[in-house]
Design an enzyme around this catalytic site. Sequence first.
Site, PDB file in Angstrom:
ATOM      1  N   LYS A  89     -24.140   4.623 -55.473  1.00 54.43           N
ATOM      2  CA  LYS A  89     -25.429   4.887 -54.820  1.00 54.43           C
ATOM      3  C   LYS A  89     -26.504   3.855 -55.160  1.00 54.43           C
ATOM      4  CE  LYS A  89     -25.162   9.782 -53.731  1.00 54.43           C
ATOM      5  NZ  LYS A  89     -23.841  10.203 -54.278  1.00 54.43           N
ATOM      6  N   GLU A 111     -34.985  12.716 -50.752  1.00 54.80           N
ATOM      7  CA  GLU A 111     -34.543  14.091 -50.956  1.00 54.80           C
ATOM      8  C   GLU A 111     -33.211  14.015 -51.663  1.00 54.80           C
ATOM      9  OE1 GLU A 111     -33.603  12.841 -47.823  1.00 54.80           O
ATOM     10  OE2 GLU A 111     -31.493  13.203 -48.278  1.00 54.80           O
ATOM     11  N   SER A 377     -15.509   5.925 -56.347  1.00 53.29           N
ATOM     12  CA  SER A 377     -16.953   5.878 -56.067  1.00 53.29           C
ATOM     13  C   SER A 377     -17.834   6.176 -57.270  1.00 53.29           C
ATOM     14  CB  SER A 377     -17.283   6.843 -54.930  1.00 53.29           C
ATOM     15  OG  SER A 377     -16.831   8.157 -55.233  1.00 53.29           O
TER      16      SER A 377
HETATM   17  C1  LIG Z   1     -22.896  10.877 -53.512  1.00 58.32           C
HETATM   18  C2  LIG Z   1     -21.501  10.575 -53.879  1.00 58.32           C
HETATM   19  C3  LIG Z   1     -20.475  10.529 -52.915  1.00 58.32           C
HETATM   20  C4  LIG Z   1     -20.687  10.925 -51.479  1.00 58.32           C
HETATM   21  O1  LIG Z   1     -21.615  10.173 -50.776  1.00 58.32           O
HETATM   22  P1  LIG Z   1     -21.177   9.083 -49.684  1.00 58.32           P
HETATM   23  O2  LIG Z   1     -22.440   8.718 -49.026  1.00 58.32           O
HETATM   24  O3  LIG Z   1     -20.203   9.770 -48.770  1.00 58.32           O
HETATM   25  O4  LIG Z   1     -20.538   7.976 -50.404  1.00 58.32           O
HETATM   26  C5  LIG Z   1     -19.211  10.139 -53.301  1.00 58.32           C
HETATM   27  N1  LIG Z   1     -18.935   9.830 -54.594  1.00 58.32           N
HETATM   28  C6  LIG Z   1     -19.893   9.874 -55.556  1.00 58.32           C
HETATM   29  C7  LIG Z   1     -19.518   9.515 -56.949  1.00 58.32           C
HETATM   30  C8  LIG Z   1     -21.198  10.247 -55.229  1.00 58.32           C
HETATM   31  O5  LIG Z   1     -22.130  10.292 -56.191  1.00 58.32           O
END
Ligand SMILES: *Cc1c(COP(=O)(O)O)cnc(C)c1O
Length: 393
Positions: A89, A111, A377
């Site tokens: 993010k 938000e 992610s």
């Molecule tokens: C917020 C988040 C997501 C989901 O958000 P996307 O916009 O779909 O990427 C996925 N993995 C992690 C670790 C997150 O913090």
Amino acid sequence: MSYNINEKGYYGEFGGAYIPEMLYPNVEELRQNYLKIMAEPSFQEEFNALLKDYVGRPSPLYFAKRLSEKYNTKIYLKREDLNHTGAHKINNTIGQILMAKRLGKNRIIAETGAGQHGVATATVCALMGIECIVYMGEIDIARQAPNVARMKMLGATVVPALSGSRTLKDATNEAIRDWINNPVDTHYIIGSVVGPHPYPDMVAKFQAVVSEEIKRQLLEKEGTENPNYLVACVGGGSNAAGTYYHYLDNEAVNIIAIEAAGHGIDSGESAATSVLGKEGIIHGSKTLLMQTKDGQITEPYSISAGLDYPGVGPMHANLYKTGRAEFIAITDDDAMKAGLDLCKLEGIIPAIESSHALAVFEHKTFKPDDIVVLNLSGRGDKDLQNYIDYFKL
Ligand SMILES: *Cc1c(COP(=O)(O)O)cnc(C)c1O
């Protein structure tokens, strides 16, 4: 045919800017300037320097040897979990804070649901010394105490949304109301590839650093830029958009999108938008979303806070509709098991969102010489209590 956005702000039939008239000046200012600003050499220089020295990029592309042996295929993990603040993010919030500065804004609103985007936003506001207001549902504030504390430590003001179900959509309504009232000095940092045009495209372009690095890193390790498969989880879809971005129109590369099935697609407690969703408008864009017969948004469910969203960004709605991406829905149970597996096999504790993506290997068989790049992610620190409760650790 291109799977990228067109001049009008659409991916196929999805996207656009379906917004109240009072929001038009804000969104239009951004639309007219975002590409120009992003193309400025000084912007690129500052963005890249922060990604390198503050976020810690490039994130490694790690060959997961024991995981590969288990599934008899070649698995690479893109290590977004190693970024500052623990997930992808931050790539987007760094980009947007620089955008806000160049647009002359001195106040940031956002938000947040689970608080991850709120923390990433509060982080970059602290970095730049800019005022930060984060709207968050009252219920979510109670559920996500550690992230609320983080935002406060970083200097942000957390404002509870007290209306409706007191969760994410109510926080979004509050943020939009704020933006309407403060059109001149305020920028609204949206956290995924959702919202009215140009947000989905702008966020995708900031996250595209992920696929840019994958191309370079894979070439070095395998002698080719092209994996056979790309895999990412989709909540709103920003880490997935970043993973796919430079491969969207390269059909030699297969794309897999993982959604959260919650307790099961037919359980009534799920967030599998592509299967359960219908075309509609959410947060200013036309996309697929889970809704009742009369068009009211259905409350989604997933064990993973980041995937617990009733829509997907318009890029993903189009990838689904055109068949460019294969969508697979993974239950809570299968995700948790895959997450624990990664801990034991590779010594990496993944975010529960990423664990959903990891479950792909139990659901689909890859060939021994297939190269599969999976976007990890985020890291699992934030999810420790969930893992403890689930596995009775
Ligand atoms: C917020 C988040 C997501 C989901 O958000 P996307 O916009 O779909 O990427 C996925 N993995 C992690 C670790 C997150 O913090």
